[in-house]
Design a protein around this motif. Structure first.
Motif, PDB file in Angstrom:
ATOM      1  N   GLN A  18       0.829  -1.216   0.000  1.00 35.52           N
ATOM      2  CA  GLN A  18       0.000   0.000   0.000  1.00 35.52           C
ATOM      3  C   GLN A  18       0.862   1.265   0.000  1.00 35.52           C
ATOM      4  O   GLN A  18       0.538   2.240  -0.674  1.00 35.52           O
ATOM      5  N   LYS A  19       1.965   1.235   0.742  1.00 33.39           N
ATOM      6  CA  LYS A  19       2.875   2.399   0.754  1.00 33.39           C
ATOM      7  C   LYS A  19       3.397   2.668  -0.649  1.00 33.39           C
ATOM      8  O   LYS A  19       3.448   3.817  -1.092  1.00 33.39           O
ATOM      9  N   TYR A  20       3.799   1.604  -1.354  1.00 36.31           N
ATOM     10  CA  TYR A  20       4.301   1.770  -2.720  1.00 36.31           C
ATOM     11  C   TYR A  20       3.209   2.288  -3.646  1.00 36.31           C
ATOM     12  O   TYR A  20       3.451   3.165  -4.478  1.00 36.31           O
ATOM     13  N   MET A  21       1.997   1.762  -3.507  1.00 39.62           N
ATOM     14  CA  MET A  21       0.893   2.186  -4.363  1.00 39.62           C
ATOM     15  C   MET A  21       0.572   3.667  -4.167  1.00 39.62           C
ATOM     16  O   MET A  21       0.255   4.375  -5.124  1.00 39.62           O
ATOM     17  N   LEU A  22       0.665   4.130  -2.931  1.00 37.59           N
ATOM     18  CA  LEU A  22       0.368   5.529  -2.654  1.00 37.59           C
ATOM     19  C   LEU A  22       1.433   6.479  -3.217  1.00 37.59           C
ATOM     20  O   LEU A  22       1.163   7.661  -3.430  1.00 37.59           O
ATOM     21  N   LEU A  23       2.628   5.967  -3.494  1.00 41.88           N
ATOM     22  CA  LEU A  23       3.704   6.782  -4.042  1.00 41.88           C
ATOM     23  C   LEU A  23       3.601   6.979  -5.555  1.00 41.88           C
ATOM     24  O   LEU A  23       4.189   7.903  -6.098  1.00 41.88           O
ATOM     25  N   ILE A  24       2.846   6.121  -6.226  1.00 42.11           N
ATOM     26  CA  ILE A  24       2.757   6.183  -7.690  1.00 42.11           C
ATOM     27  C   ILE A  24       1.738   7.235  -8.117  1.00 42.11           C
ATOM     28  O   ILE A  24       0.600   7.235  -7.665  1.00 42.11           O
ATOM     29  N   ASP A  25       2.191   8.125  -8.995  1.00 45.95           N
ATOM     30  CA  ASP A  25       1.313   9.183  -9.508  1.00 45.95           C
ATOM     31  C   ASP A  25       0.400   8.673 -10.622  1.00 45.95           C
ATOM     32  O   ASP A  25      -0.761   9.043 -10.693  1.00 45.95           O
ATOM     33  N   ASP A  37      -3.309  -5.753  -8.476  1.00 41.29           N
ATOM     34  CA  ASP A  37      -3.679  -7.165  -8.512  1.00 41.29           C
ATOM     35  C   ASP A  37      -3.210  -7.873  -7.242  1.00 41.29           C
ATOM     36  O   ASP A  37      -3.965  -8.634  -6.629  1.00 41.29           O
ATOM     37  N   ARG A  38      -1.961  -7.632  -6.851  1.00 45.59           N
ATOM     38  CA  ARG A  38      -1.432  -8.265  -5.636  1.00 45.59           C
ATOM     39  C   ARG A  38      -2.164  -7.748  -4.403  1.00 45.59           C
ATOM     40  O   ARG A  38      -2.423  -8.506  -3.464  1.00 45.59           O
ATOM     41  N   TYR A  39      -2.516  -6.478  -4.404  1.00 42.81           N
ATOM     42  CA  TYR A  39      -3.285  -5.873  -3.312  1.00 42.81           C
ATOM     43  C   TYR A  39      -4.604  -6.628  -3.106  1.00 42.81           C
ATOM     44  O   TYR A  39      -4.950  -6.995  -1.995  1.00 42.81           O
ATOM     45  N   TYR A  40      -5.306  -6.898  -4.205  1.00 42.06           N
ATOM     46  CA  TYR A  40      -6.574  -7.631  -4.114  1.00 42.06           C
ATOM     47  C   TYR A  40      -6.363  -9.057  -3.616  1.00 42.06           C
ATOM     48  O   TYR A  40      -7.145  -9.567  -2.819  1.00 42.06           O
ATOM     49  N   GLU A  41      -5.308  -9.704  -4.104  1.00 45.58           N
ATOM     50  CA  GLU A  41      -5.009 -11.059  -3.641  1.00 45.58           C
ATOM     51  C   GLU A  41      -4.767 -11.091  -2.134  1.00 45.58           C
ATOM     52  O   GLU A  41      -5.325 -11.938  -1.424  1.00 45.58           O
ATOM     53  N   LEU A  42      -3.942 -10.188  -1.655  1.00 49.93           N
ATOM     54  CA  LEU A  42      -3.645 -10.140  -0.226  1.00 49.93           C
ATOM     55  C   LEU A  42      -4.880  -9.782   0.584  1.00 49.93           C
ATOM     56  O   LEU A  42      -5.088 -10.319   1.684  1.00 49.93           O
ATOM     57  N   LYS A  43      -5.693  -8.912   0.050  1.00 49.39           N
ATOM     58  CA  LYS A  43      -6.919  -8.520   0.746  1.00 49.39           C
ATOM     59  C   LYS A  43      -7.843  -9.722   0.923  1.00 49.39           C
ATOM     60  O   LYS A  43      -8.415  -9.911   2.003  1.00 49.39           O
ATOM     61  N   VAL A  44      -7.965 -10.537  -0.104  1.00 48.45           N
ATOM     62  CA  VAL A  44      -8.799 -11.746  -0.024  1.00 48.45           C
ATOM     63  C   VAL A  44      -8.209 -12.731   0.978  1.00 48.45           C
ATOM     64  O   VAL A  44      -8.930 -13.282   1.818  1.00 48.45           O
ATOM     65  N   ILE A  45      -6.902 -12.949   0.911  1.00 44.18           N
ATOM     66  CA  ILE A  45      -6.242 -13.886   1.829  1.00 44.18           C
ATOM     67  C   ILE A  45      -6.439 -13.450   3.276  1.00 44.18           C
ATOM     68  O   ILE A  45      -6.805 -14.259   4.141  1.00 44.18           O
ATOM     69  N   THR A  54     -10.038  -2.959   8.394  1.00 42.49           N
ATOM     70  CA  THR A  54     -10.537  -1.598   8.550  1.00 42.49           C
ATOM     71  C   THR A  54      -9.415  -0.608   8.849  1.00 42.49           C
ATOM     72  O   THR A  54      -9.332   0.448   8.220  1.00 42.49           O
ATOM     73  N   GLU A  55      -8.535  -0.941   9.770  1.00 41.90           N
ATOM     74  CA  GLU A  55      -7.453  -0.032  10.152  1.00 41.90           C
ATOM     75  C   GLU A  55      -6.256  -0.134   9.231  1.00 41.90           C
ATOM     76  O   GLU A  55      -5.513   0.844   9.074  1.00 41.90           O
ATOM     77  N   LEU A  56      -6.044  -1.277   8.617  1.00 42.31           N
ATOM     78  CA  LEU A  56      -4.861  -1.498   7.783  1.00 42.31           C
ATOM     79  C   LEU A  56      -5.011  -0.983   6.359  1.00 42.31           C
ATOM     80  O   LEU A  56      -4.031  -0.639   5.726  1.00 42.31           O
ATOM     81  N   ASP A  57      -6.230  -0.957   5.841  1.00 44.64           N
ATOM     82  CA  ASP A  57      -6.449  -0.641   4.433  1.00 44.64           C
ATOM     83  C   ASP A  57      -6.445   0.854   4.182  1.00 44.64           C
ATOM     84  O   ASP A  57      -7.400   1.552   4.510  1.00 44.64           O
ATOM     85  N   LYS A  58      -5.349   1.336   3.583  1.00 44.08           N
ATOM     86  CA  LYS A  58      -5.220   2.763   3.283  1.00 44.08           C
ATOM     87  C   LYS A  58      -5.708   3.084   1.874  1.00 44.08           C
ATOM     88  O   LYS A  58      -6.024   4.212   1.573  1.00 44.08           O
TER      89      LYS A  58
END
Length: 61
Positions: A18-25, A37-45, A54-58
């Motif tokens: 998530q930190k990396y995703m927030l850095l990309i313009d 894609d990996r974000y969704y996979e991890l979210k499902v797992i 709730t607290e982790l997902d930025k």
């Protein structure tokens, strides 16, 4: 690897990603889409493992 260790690694990867995703313009870039894609996979797992994101997902995508 114990289940607890695997869970910890997944949570750490989820937070780091998530930190990396927030850095990309450019949210339409190939790199961002791969991360998403990996974000969704991890979210499902993590959700299937009973982790409340709730607290982790930025990103909240």
């Amino acid at each position: 690897m114990a289940e607890k260790e695997m869970m910890q690694r997944n949570i750490e990867e989820f937070s780091r990603l998530q930190k990396y995703m927030l850095l990309i313009d450019d949210k339409e870039s190939a790199a961002y889409n791969e991360m998403k894609d990996r974000y969704y996979e991890l979210k499902v797992i993590l959700t299937a493992s009973g982790i409340n994101l709730t607290e982790l997902d930025k990103i909240k995508a």
